[in-house]
Design a protein around this motif. Sequence first.
Motif, mmCIF file in Angstrom:
data_model
loop_
_atom_site.group_PDB
_atom_site.id
_atom_site.type_symbol
_atom_site.label_atom_id
_atom_site.label_comp_id
_atom_site.label_asym_id
_atom_site.label_seq_id
_atom_site.Cartn_x
_atom_site.Cartn_y
_atom_site.Cartn_z
ATOM 1 N N TRP A 1 -70.563 36.348 -44.780
ATOM 2 C CA TRP A 1 -70.787 37.714 -45.240
ATOM 3 C C TRP A 1 -70.586 37.781 -46.743
ATOM 4 C CZ3 TRP A 1 -72.938 41.194 -42.175
ATOM 5 C CH2 TRP A 1 -72.859 41.007 -40.805
ATOM 6 N N THR A 2 -71.506 38.457 -47.452
ATOM 7 C CA THR A 2 -71.401 38.585 -48.908
ATOM 8 C C THR A 2 -71.685 40.025 -49.318
ATOM 9 O OG1 THR A 2 -73.736 38.015 -49.210
ATOM 10 C CG2 THR A 2 -72.154 36.208 -49.328
ATOM 11 N N ARG A 3 -71.048 40.402 -50.437
ATOM 12 C CA ARG A 3 -71.313 41.690 -51.088
ATOM 13 C C ARG A 3 -70.956 41.469 -52.552
ATOM 14 N NH1 ARG A 3 -68.129 46.804 -49.006
ATOM 15 N NH2 ARG A 3 -66.769 46.355 -50.750
ATOM 16 N N SER A 4 -71.877 41.780 -53.445
ATOM 17 C CA SER A 4 -71.718 41.423 -54.862
ATOM 18 C C SER A 4 -70.478 42.032 -55.509
ATOM 19 C CB SER A 4 -72.965 41.820 -55.651
ATOM 20 O OG SER A 4 -73.172 43.220 -55.573
ATOM 21 N N ASP A 5 -70.080 43.225 -55.114
ATOM 22 C CA ASP A 5 -68.958 43.901 -55.769
ATOM 23 C C ASP A 5 -67.632 43.738 -55.025
ATOM 24 O OD1 ASP A 5 -69.723 45.384 -53.558
ATOM 25 O OD2 ASP A 5 -69.242 47.310 -54.493
ATOM 26 N N ALA A 6 -67.563 42.815 -54.073
ATOM 27 C CA ALA A 6 -66.376 42.741 -53.214
ATOM 28 C C ALA A 6 -65.612 41.435 -53.397
ATOM 29 C CB ALA A 6 -66.785 42.884 -51.761
ATOM 30 N N THR A 7 -64.342 41.506 -53.074
ATOM 31 C CA THR A 7 -63.467 40.334 -53.111
ATOM 32 C C THR A 7 -63.271 39.823 -51.680
ATOM 33 O OG1 THR A 7 -61.444 41.608 -52.776
ATOM 34 C CG2 THR A 7 -62.216 41.344 -55.062
ATOM 35 N N PRO A 8 -62.787 38.597 -51.530
ATOM 36 C CA PRO A 8 -62.488 38.088 -50.180
ATOM 37 C C PRO A 8 -61.498 38.980 -49.427
ATOM 38 C CG PRO A 8 -62.505 36.271 -51.742
ATOM 39 C CD PRO A 8 -62.625 37.543 -52.533
ATOM 40 N N LEU A 9 -60.561 39.594 -50.141
ATOM 41 C CA LEU A 9 -59.600 40.489 -49.494
ATOM 42 C C LEU A 9 -60.305 41.708 -48.917
ATOM 43 C CD1 LEU A 9 -56.710 41.191 -48.756
ATOM 44 C CD2 LEU A 9 -56.463 42.243 -51.010
ATOM 45 N N GLN A 10 -61.290 42.243 -49.636
ATOM 46 C CA GLN A 10 -62.032 43.392 -49.124
ATOM 47 C C GLN A 10 -62.811 43.018 -47.857
ATOM 48 O OE1 GLN A 10 -63.968 44.202 -52.899
ATOM 49 N NE2 GLN A 10 -63.047 46.255 -52.931
ATOM 50 N N LEU A 11 -63.338 41.797 -47.817
ATOM 51 C CA LEU A 11 -64.029 41.338 -46.614
ATOM 52 C C LEU A 11 -63.051 41.270 -45.445
ATOM 53 C CD1 LEU A 11 -66.365 40.228 -44.963
ATOM 54 C CD2 LEU A 11 -65.843 37.956 -45.892
ATOM 55 N N GLN A 12 -61.866 40.748 -45.685
ATOM 56 C CA GLN A 12 -60.858 40.669 -44.624
ATOM 57 C C GLN A 12 -60.495 42.059 -44.110
ATOM 58 O OE1 GLN A 12 -57.568 38.477 -46.265
ATOM 59 N NE2 GLN A 12 -58.430 36.492 -45.685
ATOM 60 N N GLU A 13 -60.329 42.995 -45.032
ATOM 61 C CA GLU A 13 -59.963 44.360 -44.632
ATOM 62 C C GLU A 13 -61.081 45.020 -43.829
ATOM 63 O OE1 GLU A 13 -59.070 46.146 -48.383
ATOM 64 O OE2 GLU A 13 -57.028 45.332 -48.440
ATOM 65 N N ASP A 14 -62.320 44.898 -44.327
ATOM 66 C CA ASP A 14 -63.454 45.488 -43.611
ATOM 67 C C ASP A 14 -63.653 44.814 -42.253
ATOM 68 O OD1 ASP A 14 -63.933 47.312 -45.597
ATOM 69 O OD2 ASP A 14 -65.664 46.274 -46.452
ATOM 70 N N MET A 15 -63.488 43.504 -42.209
ATOM 71 C CA MET A 15 -63.642 42.774 -40.952
ATOM 72 C C MET A 15 -62.592 43.234 -39.938
ATOM 73 S SD MET A 15 -65.307 40.407 -39.227
ATOM 74 C CE MET A 15 -66.140 39.309 -40.343
ATOM 75 N N ALA A 16 -61.359 43.393 -40.378
ATOM 76 C CA ALA A 16 -60.286 43.836 -39.478
ATOM 77 C C ALA A 16 -60.572 45.244 -38.956
ATOM 78 C CB ALA A 16 -58.939 43.787 -40.195
ATOM 79 N N LEU A 17 -61.022 46.125 -39.855
ATOM 80 C CA LEU A 17 -61.346 47.498 -39.440
ATOM 81 C C LEU A 17 -62.490 47.499 -38.429
ATOM 82 C CD1 LEU A 17 -60.959 50.596 -39.893
ATOM 83 C CD2 LEU A 17 -62.829 50.388 -41.538
ATOM 84 N N VAL B 1 -69.377 44.708 -34.458
ATOM 85 C CA VAL B 1 -68.773 44.258 -35.718
ATOM 86 C C VAL B 1 -69.874 43.989 -36.748
ATOM 87 C CG1 VAL B 1 -67.502 42.361 -36.829
ATOM 88 C CG2 VAL B 1 -66.666 43.338 -34.679
ATOM 89 N N ARG B 2 -70.943 43.327 -36.318
ATOM 90 C CA ARG B 2 -72.052 43.019 -37.227
ATOM 91 C C ARG B 2 -72.656 44.296 -37.809
ATOM 92 N NH1 ARG B 2 -77.360 42.636 -37.668
ATOM 93 N NH2 ARG B 2 -77.805 43.576 -35.655
ATOM 94 N N VAL B 3 -72.913 45.279 -36.958
ATOM 95 C CA VAL B 3 -73.503 46.551 -37.421
ATOM 96 C C VAL B 3 -72.539 47.268 -38.362
ATOM 97 C CG1 VAL B 3 -74.217 48.853 -36.650
ATOM 98 C CG2 VAL B 3 -75.023 46.818 -35.435
ATOM 99 N N CYS B 4 -71.269 47.274 -38.044
ATOM 100 C CA CYS B 4 -70.249 47.930 -38.870
ATOM 101 C C CYS B 4 -70.216 47.306 -40.262
ATOM 102 C CB CYS B 4 -68.886 47.816 -38.187
ATOM 103 S SG CYS B 4 -67.513 48.471 -39.149
ATOM 104 N N LEU B 5 -70.238 45.980 -40.332
ATOM 105 C CA LEU B 5 -70.200 45.311 -41.648
ATOM 106 C C LEU B 5 -71.478 45.589 -42.440
ATOM 107 C CD1 LEU B 5 -68.519 41.928 -40.701
ATOM 108 C CD2 LEU B 5 -67.555 43.746 -42.125
ATOM 109 N N LEU B 6 -72.617 45.626 -41.748
ATOM 110 C CA LEU B 6 -73.871 45.957 -42.445
ATOM 111 C C LEU B 6 -73.818 47.373 -42.999
ATOM 112 C CD1 LEU B 6 -76.500 44.391 -40.007
ATOM 113 C CD2 LEU B 6 -75.970 43.641 -42.348
ATOM 114 N N GLU B 7 -73.235 48.295 -42.246
ATOM 115 C CA GLU B 7 -73.109 49.676 -42.713
ATOM 116 C C GLU B 7 -72.187 49.770 -43.919
ATOM 117 O OE1 GLU B 7 -71.797 51.719 -39.211
ATOM 118 O OE2 GLU B 7 -73.834 51.983 -38.439
ATOM 119 N N ARG B 8 -71.255 48.858 -44.054
ATOM 120 C CA ARG B 8 -70.330 48.843 -45.197
ATOM 121 C C ARG B 8 -70.890 48.069 -46.382
ATOM 122 N NH1 ARG B 8 -65.539 50.538 -44.779
ATOM 123 N NH2 ARG B 8 -64.590 51.300 -42.897
#
Length: 113
Positions: A24-40, A103-110
Amino acid sequence: MKRWRGYAVIGGVALGLTGCGHQWTRSDATPLQLQEDMALCQHQAEDRFPVNGVQQHYRYYSASRGRCSQLHPCRPGQPLHTLEPLDKVRTIDVNAQDREEDVRVCLLERGWL
């Protein structure tokens, strides 16, 4: 032994090329933000699609070699081949695929790609 190691390496490369894992990638995000979004997203998916273990029963047959007898006659010099029915029970989570998709749809929405 080296031959098997070579097959394992080739198999690992083949799995990597088939897309079994997703980064999963997002240009403005850090690995910590990915962990937080993934957990949510995982938490939300578990609320919507809780673990639902269902027992699955199935029967298969195992070929075995036996000895000739009055109950199982066979020609001299030839082994007796029989099929033995075996029952197996396994527990599967019928909601696992729905949770993964949620989870996949949620991450795409974020905004994750």
